[in-house]
Motif scaffolding. Structure first.
Motif, PDB file in Angstrom:
ATOM      1  N   TRP A  79       7.238  -7.413   0.804  1.00 26.11           N
ATOM      2  CA  TRP A  79       7.499  -6.291   0.310  1.00 26.11           C
ATOM      3  C   TRP A  79       7.047  -6.309  -1.405  1.00 26.11           C
ATOM      4  CZ3 TRP A  79       8.346  -1.352   0.523  1.00 26.11           C
ATOM      5  CH2 TRP A  79       8.877  -0.590  -0.453  1.00 26.11           C
TER       6      TRP A  79
ATOM      7  N   ILE B 224       8.432   1.295   5.715  1.00 28.60           N
ATOM      8  CA  ILE B 224       8.021   0.442   4.502  1.00 28.60           C
ATOM      9  C   ILE B 224       7.182   1.330   3.568  1.00 28.60           C
ATOM     10  CG2 ILE B 224       6.743  -1.402   3.746  1.00 28.60           C
ATOM     11  CD1 ILE B 224       7.631  -3.020   6.325  1.00 28.60           C
TER      12      ILE B 224
ATOM     13  N   LYS C  15      10.426 -11.144   4.277  1.00 29.45           N
ATOM     14  CA  LYS C  15      10.361  -9.841   4.265  1.00 29.45           C
ATOM     15  C   LYS C  15      10.271  -9.432   2.631  1.00 29.45           C
ATOM     16  CE  LYS C  15      13.344  -8.881   8.236  1.00 29.45           C
ATOM     17  NZ  LYS C  15      14.460  -8.293   8.517  1.00 29.45           N
TER      18      LYS C  15
ATOM     19  N   LYS D 269       4.161  -3.871  -3.503  1.00 28.36           N
ATOM     20  CA  LYS D 269       4.345  -3.357  -4.863  1.00 28.36           C
ATOM     21  C   LYS D 269       3.335  -3.617  -5.757  1.00 28.36           C
ATOM     22  CE  LYS D 269       8.923  -4.766  -5.473  1.00 28.36           C
ATOM     23  NZ  LYS D 269       9.942  -4.992  -6.099  1.00 28.36           N
TER      24      LYS D 269
END
Length: 158
Positions: free
Chosen positions: A151, A68, A147, A155
């Motif tokens: 994510w 990741i 998920k 960010k």
């Protein structure tokens, strides 16, 4: 009565000076002093990376995190993030964040630290804290929405 007792072990993380009556006053200035950067407060581990992941991180979880963190737009080199077991935190969330060097904190999995808000980015001073109540390695393909939530939070931390 103190024979066999290691005084340093009794006062871990403290600097103790033993001044006997036989010791000349001129030697008092020569007492050992720890440099300030080596002094670590009890309950606040020394961490040098800008990103910190806190939780019970297994090797499987660590490999997921490496994938990741190496994917755009994040692309964090291995030296920019570190892992800490939550048991090493012995102070409040605010005190921990204010007294450690990282500016980005990611709490993963079950956490008991008061003040954490699940799935929200908190601003504490100049630092950002994100708590995701699951481990990434436990998410299934059916949990794609979770998920994506993780994510997108990463960010937003950048």
């Amino acid at each position: 009565m103190t024979e066999g007792i290691d005084l340093a072990a009794l006062y871990e993380n403290e600097v103790i000076y033993w001044v006997t009556s036989e010791r000349p006053l001129e030697q008092l200035d020569q007492a050992p002093v720890m440099p300030e950067e080596e002094v670590v407060e009890v309950g606040v581990p020394s961490i040098a990376t800008p990103w910190l992941v806190i939780g019970s991180i297994t090797e499987a979880e660590k490999s997921r995190l490496q994938l990741i963190f190496s994917a755009p737009p994040l692309t964090l080199p291995q030296g920019d993030w570190s892992i800490l077991d939550a048991d090493q935190i012995q102070v409040s969330l605010e005190e921990f964040v204010s007294k450690t060097a990282p500016t980005r904190y990611i709490f993963l999995g079950e956490q008991t630290l008061a003040g954490l808000q699940a799935n929200q980015i908190q601003q504490l001073g100049t630092s950002k804290v994100y708590y995701f109540p699951r481990l990434i390695s436990t998410l299934t393909d059916a949990e794609k929405a979770l998920k994506m939530e993780f994510w997108n939070a990463l960010k937003a931390l950048v």
